[in-house]
Design a protein around this motif. Sequence first.
Motif: not given
Ligand code: SF4
Length: 352
Positions: A16, A18-19, A21-23, A31-33, A36, A82, A132
């Motif tokens: 991912c 978006v942020c 963290r690039e999960c 993801g951490v959020c 997602r 996130n 998120i």
């Molecule tokens: S925390 Fe959520 S928004 Fe951020 S990279 Fe991980 S999945 Fe994507």
Amino acid sequence: MEARYWHLLNDGRLCCEVCPRECRLAEGQRGVCFVRTRQEGRLILETYGRSTGFCLDPIEKKPLNHFLPGTATLSFGTAGCNLTCKFCQNWHMSKSRQVDDLAVQATPEAIARAARHFSCGSVSFTYNDPVIFLEYAVDTAIACHQQGVKTVAVTAGYIQGAAREEFFRHMDAANVDLKAFSDAFYRRLVGGHRQVVLETLEYLAKETKVWLEITTLLIPGENDSIQELEDQCRWMVDHLGEGVPIHFTAFHPDWRMLDKPRTSLAILNRAMEIAGKNGVRYAYTGNVADPRGGSTWCPGCGKLTIGRTGWNITAWHLNEKGACQHCGMVCPGVFAAKPGTWGSKRIPVRMG
Ligand code: SF4
């Protein structure tokens, strides 16, 4: 809803974007959020169209003091976050692991219609971080603009690259949390990197027309030293300009930070003073009863331009061009000829 901003890695995982963290997600992982998630090889936003609830709030509560003062904003959030702030003041939503409890369903068009129906100046994406739920926020913003309703993001600014550009392209105003001015604070208590937030702030101030205000929650002994506040305010003036307002808000013990005292009014007032001495033109206190610290004072003549007690507008001394009636100095922001009359009401809205 299939999410945007992801790619497949050579090892078969999905990344991912978006942020920062690039999960990197294997099938079925979140993801951490938390919202997602990878399903059938794609990235899915589980909270699209679902919310923890809607409320009509004063715009001053976001807080935004220079954006359509006195108007109502239709506010909503979803679940997850996130970042992992130990002092989260909204943890019931941001830490929610019960996506199925997001009982309120609303399409972007229904939200925009509701905002019109209640004569709101704006819709606010708030309570948890909207980056998120970017796809839901963007579609809602598009629907709002079609109805002549403005949009507000209340965010920690932890978003990057093309996702950041798309997200803010659809926002009229943003209040961005700058949680501290130290990398160590972000690492230890926020679970993120300060530099990304600074980049978002600079991006907003220099490359967009989004009206920007900043909030720093002052936690006694953690981010309220004179040196740190001076550094923060100087950075703001140098990189964002003198006219970006800052709100110093009071902490109360919550979530995993129960061992710190509430922030005193004296600490907030000292921060305001430091901001003024270092060139920030508009500094406010928040989360406390402080009519002086909540009001807008003209930096040109020192007189009151917008009086506030709590979230109520008590005085208005701007002309129809948004300039001080006493000296003519323009107050930066987005102003109507007159303030709204919403006051301090908070009214839950049942969608459906
Ligand atoms: S925390 Fe959520 S928004 Fe951020 S990279 Fe991980 S999945 Fe994507």
